[in-house]
Structures are given as C-alpha cells and as structure tokens.
Write a protein that holds these residues in place. Structure first.
Motif, PDB file in Angstrom:
ATOM      1  N   THR A   1       0.956  -1.186   0.042  1.00  0.00           N
ATOM      2  CA  THR A   1      -0.081  -0.059   0.124  1.00  0.00           C
ATOM      3  C   THR A   1       0.704   1.338  -0.013  1.00  0.00           C
ATOM      4  O   THR A   1       0.729   2.458  -0.769  1.00  0.00           O
ATOM      5  CB  THR A   1      -0.908   0.162   1.022  1.00  0.00           C
ATOM      6  OG1 THR A   1      -1.683  -1.092   1.019  1.00  0.00           O
ATOM      7  CG2 THR A   1      -1.790   1.301   1.341  1.00  0.00           C
TER       8      THR A   1
ATOM      9  N   GLN B   1       0.745  -9.802  -5.984  1.00  0.00           N
ATOM     10  CA  GLN B   1       0.361 -11.092  -6.084  1.00  0.00           C
ATOM     11  C   GLN B   1       1.026 -11.829  -6.918  1.00  0.00           C
ATOM     12  O   GLN B   1       0.848 -13.404  -7.114  1.00  0.00           O
ATOM     13  CB  GLN B   1      -1.220 -10.845  -6.775  1.00  0.00           C
ATOM     14  CG  GLN B   1      -2.173 -10.422  -5.480  1.00  0.00           C
ATOM     15  CD  GLN B   1      -2.185 -11.407  -4.321  1.00  0.00           C
ATOM     16  OE1 GLN B   1      -1.942 -12.509  -4.469  1.00  0.00           O
ATOM     17  NE2 GLN B   1      -2.949 -10.796  -3.207  1.00  0.00           N
TER      18      GLN B   1
ATOM     19  N   SER C   1       5.109  -6.839  -1.471  1.00  0.00           N
ATOM     20  CA  SER C   1       4.678  -6.893   0.128  1.00  0.00           C
ATOM     21  C   SER C   1       5.056  -8.227   0.432  1.00  0.00           C
ATOM     22  O   SER C   1       4.795  -9.168  -0.068  1.00  0.00           O
ATOM     23  CB  SER C   1       3.183  -6.681   0.199  1.00  0.00           C
ATOM     24  OG  SER C   1       2.947  -6.725   1.656  1.00  0.00           O
TER      25      SER C   1
ATOM     26  N   LYS D   1       2.715 -11.509   1.427  1.00  0.00           N
ATOM     27  CA  LYS D   1       1.879 -12.258   0.676  1.00  0.00           C
ATOM     28  C   LYS D   1       2.562 -13.327  -0.046  1.00  0.00           C
ATOM     29  O   LYS D   1       2.233 -14.084  -0.788  1.00  0.00           O
ATOM     30  CB  LYS D   1       1.519 -11.267  -0.729  1.00  0.00           C
ATOM     31  CG  LYS D   1       0.501 -10.077  -0.550  1.00  0.00           C
ATOM     32  CD  LYS D   1      -0.682 -10.607  -0.066  1.00  0.00           C
ATOM     33  CE  LYS D   1      -1.425  -9.483   0.374  1.00  0.00           C
ATOM     34  NZ  LYS D   1      -2.273  -8.590  -0.500  1.00  0.00           N
TER      35      LYS D   1
HETATM   36  C1  PLP Z   1      -2.380  -7.338  -0.487  1.00  0.00           C
HETATM   37  C2  PLP Z   1      -2.151  -6.266  -1.620  1.00  0.00           C
HETATM   38  C3  PLP Z   1      -1.834  -4.884  -1.548  1.00  0.00           C
HETATM   39  C4  PLP Z   1      -1.499  -4.356  -0.214  1.00  0.00           C
HETATM   40  O1  PLP Z   1      -0.435  -4.843   0.169  1.00  0.00           O
HETATM   41  P1  PLP Z   1      -0.164  -4.403   1.902  1.00  0.00           P
HETATM   42  O2  PLP Z   1       1.204  -4.851   1.954  1.00  0.00           O
HETATM   43  O3  PLP Z   1      -0.990  -5.295   2.723  1.00  0.00           O
HETATM   44  O4  PLP Z   1      -0.371  -3.056   1.937  1.00  0.00           O
HETATM   45  C5  PLP Z   1      -1.844  -4.353  -2.676  1.00  0.00           C
HETATM   46  N1  PLP Z   1      -1.833  -4.748  -4.079  1.00  0.00           N
HETATM   47  C6  PLP Z   1      -2.355  -6.113  -3.943  1.00  0.00           C
HETATM   48  C7  PLP Z   1      -2.473  -6.581  -5.385  1.00  0.00           C
HETATM   49  C8  PLP Z   1      -2.514  -6.894  -2.920  1.00  0.00           C
HETATM   50  O5  PLP Z   1      -2.756  -8.224  -3.067  1.00  0.00           O
END
Ligand code: PLP
Length: 399
Positions: free
Chosen positions: A75, A187, A207, A210
C-alpha cells in the motif's frame, strides 16, 4: 483429518515460513542496532542485514540493490509510486506538462484510491475497463495513452481473480509515449518469475506478507536509469534515498530478504505443486457442484487462485457457512467487509448476481492434497447445490 479450518485465503496473507521467522529472530534480540548508527558493531551488523535483504529483493526481480526502497508494504509502495510521480510533475503540469494518469478498473484499492485523490486534485485520471476474462484490451489501452500521459499504473496479477495483465506489451506502449509505468506486482512475486527489465517497468510494488514473509514490510523498485522523477511523501532523516525516510525495520527486512531468497530458489517447484493442488480442488468442486463457474482468464493467471461462482448462492453466506472448516473470502480482504459486490468482479461484466455468488479460494505453499479434498467436500456440502443432493454422494460424506 487436516487441521481446520483449512486455510485457503493465501491471497489475503500467508503464514510466515519457519525459515523466514528463523532469519528474523536474531535481529530482535541480538543484532538490534539501528542500521543507521555507524559508530559501533550493533549498527554495522544491522546495516549489513538491511543491505543483504536489499540485494535479495533486487535479485528476485532482476534489479540492482540501489533500486530497492523498503516500505511498510505494498500500500505504501504504490502510494509513493503514484503520488510521488504526480507530485514531481506538478509544477511542470501547470506549465503544460503531462497531466494524464491511466489505470485499470480491477486495480487494488491502494492504486485506485490515490488515483481518485489525484483526480480530485485536477489530474486527468482514466480508469480503463477489462474484458470478461479480466484482461485489459490493448487497443483501448493504446488509445488512452498518449504524449500527455504522465503515468500508467497496471497490476501484474490480480488479487481476486488471479489474472495477469500483459505488462510487457503495456510497457511498449508507455515507452512509445514517454509515460512512466508502475506495476503492483504484490500477487505475482513468488508465484511467477518477475523481471523488471523483461517487463519494462519503472516502478514496482511488492509486499512480504503475500509470499510467506512478515506483515509490515514491502518494497518499491525505482528504476535508476533512466531516472524516475519521484517526490517523497514524507520527510525526515533521509533514509532509503530520501524516498522513504524513517528507520528501516531490520528484523522485518531480514524476513523479506529470506522470503525472496526462498522464492528465488523454490518458485518453480512451489508453483508446480500449488498448480496441481489447485487443479485438484477445482476438479473436486466441479465434480460435486457442476454449476460452479470459474472467473478470470483460464490460463493467463497465477497458480493458486480460484475465483468460483456458485450460481444462485450468496458468496457471503458460503464464506460464513464454511468458516469453521474452510477459511476463504468473497473477494479482497480489504473490501470484503462491504456488503456490495466486488468491483473487480463487476468489472468483468458478469452481472451483480453472479458477482454476489462468488468466493475466492487461494492455495499456498503449506496446503496439502488432503486439504483440497476436504475443502471441496465442505464447500459442496455448504453450498447446497441441488444436483449434489440428487447425486447421492452426500451420504458418503464423513465430517
Ligand atoms: C495485499 C495487496 C496489496 C496491499 O499490500 P499491503 O502490504 O498489505 O499494504 C496491494 N496490492 C495487491 C494486489 C495486494 O494483493
């Protein structure tokens, strides 16, 4: 019996890999120096860990270590990218500079929301639709991007439907028009090979949580040459090239680095296994619920994602009904608390009813075959599909 509820919400977040946890622990308790304290070994060692992690992140995406900026997550990375590029161009815009920002209807809120803010600040924001398969129409994209376009933000892999956007083709169009390209690769990282040069991106957000790293850390790739003009959103001690000032969280960075190292070494085998598990889950579901519909492009997608519609059912009710047995969600974790159907599914043009009937199943590194079988049984039991009852197989169900 597998542990319950079976975790199939790996696109919301993943468990921290035990190796990642082990890599982080010493930096909480032993090597706890400030990485910017350069007068003693505590600081030196912390700094070394930080730079080691930076190299691991860079290596995973084909970048140079100096092009990696640590952030608190995707984010923040996406906000710095989008707002930062706009802020850096603001004065020029007033003198007739570039004024358009192009993005896609299926982007994560951390891209759409800053774009909406910029629209209110006078930027011309174009949000392009996607096709029924979730992929942008490149002709429409080419038409939207011109020499007045400052920035394009297009995600690599979608968090709800898993589809992959044609970033390399998008990049060629951006290049031809001199537009900066940002991609939210959150992702895709750890699931498919990601190379910033092959993709031709200028900015890329990711991130750790994930892909089996800790929550609270991510990174922004910022192309060194040609240099991306980026204004920082915060000011302070000048850390992270001034792009993201503040003390970098060394333990989290060590975790991110280890998550990247593991992803680089094991991505191919992980992906093969996850793809097989996902197919097993889908086969089981389809067998038991022939009406189940899979949304998103059938092959241009990350392994592990199933966006499944159960016609005539409520996705929300399904999630609730199976919650003690299978942990899933209706859409993205960030918007699923809202009652309205997912805007990502709405963008596919499948209709509000079909969108309401859809759940997201996401398979990850720690899932097993037995879990896939149990999950498809629980889901079919709780979705109350008539043909399931008629088939008589429900009698064979064992809790
Ligand atoms: C989870 C996600 C985010 C946000 O990630 P954070 O590290 O939780 O802020 C942004 N973009 C996608 C595609 C996500 O799956």
């Amino acid at each position: 019996m597998p542990r319950q509820p079976i975790y199939l919400d790996n696109q919301a977040t993943t468990a921290v890999d035990p190796r990642v946890l082990a890599a982080m622990l010493p930096y909480f308790t032993e090597t706890y120096g400030n990485p910017h304290s350069n007068g003693h070994p505590y600081g030196w060692e912390a700094n070394e860990a930080l730079e080691q992690s930076r190299s691991e992140v860079a290596a995973l995406i084909g970048a140079d270590a100096r092009e990696i900026v640590f952030t608190s997550g995707a984010t923040e990375a996406c906000n710095i990218a989008i707002r930062g590029v706009a802020q850096a161009e603001k004065k020029r815009r007033a003198r007739g500079g570039r004024s358009r920002i192009v993005t896609l209807a299926t982007e994560h809120a951390c891209v759409l929301s800053p774009c909406a803010d910029l629209a209110r600040e006078g930027w011309e924001v174009v949000v392009l639709p996607v096709g029924r398969d979730g992929i942008v129409d490149l002709d429409a994209f080419a038409e939207a991007v011109d020499e007045r376009t400052l920035l394009v933000s297009a995600m690599l892999a979608n968090n709800e439907i898993g589809v992959l956007q044609p970033i390399a083709e998008i990049s060629a169009i951006c290049r031809a028009n001199g537009a900066t390209l940002h991609t939210d690769a959150t992702q895709a990282i750890g699931k498919i090979p990601v190379d910033v040069h092959a993709l031709g991106v200028d900015l890329l957000g990711l991130s750790a949580h994930k892909f089996y790293g800790p929550m609270g850390i991510g990174a922004l790739y910022v192309r060194w040459r040609p240099k991306v003009k980026l204004a920082p959103l915060a000011s302070g001690g000048g850390q992270e090239r001034g792009i993201r000032p503040g003390t970098a969280p060394v333990p989290l960075a060590a975790g991110l680095g280890e998550a990247c190292r593991i992803a680089g070494a094991e991505m191919a085998t992980d992906a093969r296994r996850i793809r097989r598990l996902t197919e097993r889950l889908w086969d089981g579901l389809r067998q038991r619920c022939p009406q189940a519909t899979l949304y998103g492009h059938p092959s241009l997608r990350i392994p592990g994602n199933l966006s499944v519609g159960f016609p005539g059912q409520s996705g929300e009710k399904i999630v609730d009904a199976v919650s003690r047995h299978v942990a899933i969600s209706t859409g993205s974790a960030c918007s699923s608390s809202e009652a309205k159907p997912s805007y990502v599914l709405a963008a596919l043009g499948i209709g509000a009813e079909a969108a309401q009937s859809t759940v997201r199943l996401s398979v990850g590194r720690f899932n097993t075959e037995a879990e896939m079988d149990a999950a498809s049984i629980w889901l079919s039991k709780k979705t109350n599909v008539p043909s399931y009852e008629q088939s008589g197989t429900s009698r064979a169900f064992v809790a």
